[in-house]
Design a protein around this motif. Structure first.
Motif: not given
Length: 245
Positions: A32-33, A2-6, A62-65
């Motif tokens: 997204y996770d 899964n794609k990662k998001a913060t 998203i993915e540290d961006k």
């Protein structure tokens, strides 16, 4: 994988940032996770923005961006901006749709079948009641918009309050089918003046105004829908009087 998001968003006992909630939900619905970081006080929120040079929260990665805030996230995902302003007919369409379904269900409950005439009677009456309530919930705001185009209200502002009361009251009595010779002429008068006022303002003077049909402060453009509301009231009033003859 899964794609990662913060997401960094404000979550305090007194305030849940609505844009943070919407951002988290949008990310999850797009696969997204989400790693959810709470800024648990106003001070923590301000300190986070100051430290990183942001002017708002939530902040989404998203993915540290860094993507930015909620609107930037929608743009990143190809969703377009979250609609917040601009003209819309949604409030009026919602009123008419709910009123029509109420008319169908009430007609079925009354007669065990669907009568076109009775359904139309109830539809107009329920629409008048709902529209009247929307005006009555904030009469001052409604009057502010109404006086910009109604011919009588421009000369006597309290008439705006009378209009809202007559519309709701006439709808209620029309549902019961009582006091037709009192209700129908009053509804016919205010709706006829209303129709003339809208036609003059929109189609003759070409003025760009907002409709007060769903209360004050709406983004419904004045025009066909507003004219239709008044024409419906006129038709119902004439029909009520014709039935009594």
């Amino acid at each position: 994988m899964n794609k990662k998001a913060t997401v960094y968003r404000m979550v305090t006992p007194d305030h849940l940032c609505p844009w943070g909630i919407k951002a988290k939900d949008l990310l999850k619905r797009n696969g997204y996770d989400v790693e959810d970081h709470h800024l648990e006080s106003q001070q923590a929120n301000e300190a986070y923005k100051k430290k990183h040079g942001y002017d708002e929260t939530p902040q989404i990665f998203i993915e540290d961006k860094n993507i930015g805030g909620y609107d930037a996230l929608r743009e990143h995902l190809g969703k377009g901006p979250d609609p917040k302003t601009g003209e819309t007919y949604q409030p009026v369409l919602a009123v008419f749709a709910v009123a029509f379904l109420m008319a169908l269900s009430t007609n079925w409950m009354e007669q065990g079948l669907l009568s076109v005439i009775r359904t139309l009677e109830l539809f107009i009456a329920f629409s008048m009641c709902i529209l009247g309530v929307l005006k009555l919930q904030d009469l001052l705001s409604f009057a502010t918009g109404f006086v910009q185009y109604d011919l009588i209200a421009q000369r006597y502002v309290p008439y705006a309050y009378v209009y809202a009361i007559v519309e709701a009251g006439a709808g209620i009595l029309m549902i019961a089918g009582i006091a037709a010779w009192i209700v129908a002429p009053a509804a016919l008068l205010v709706s006829t003046v209303g129709a003339i006022s809208v036609f003059k303002a929109v189609y003759i003077e070409k003025r760009d105004l907002k409709c007060s049909c769903v209360g004050g402060g709406s983004n419904v453009p004045l025009g066909f829908i507003s004219l239709t509301e008044n024409l419906m009231m006129m038709a119902m009033a004439v029909w009520m009087m014709a039935k009594e003859v």
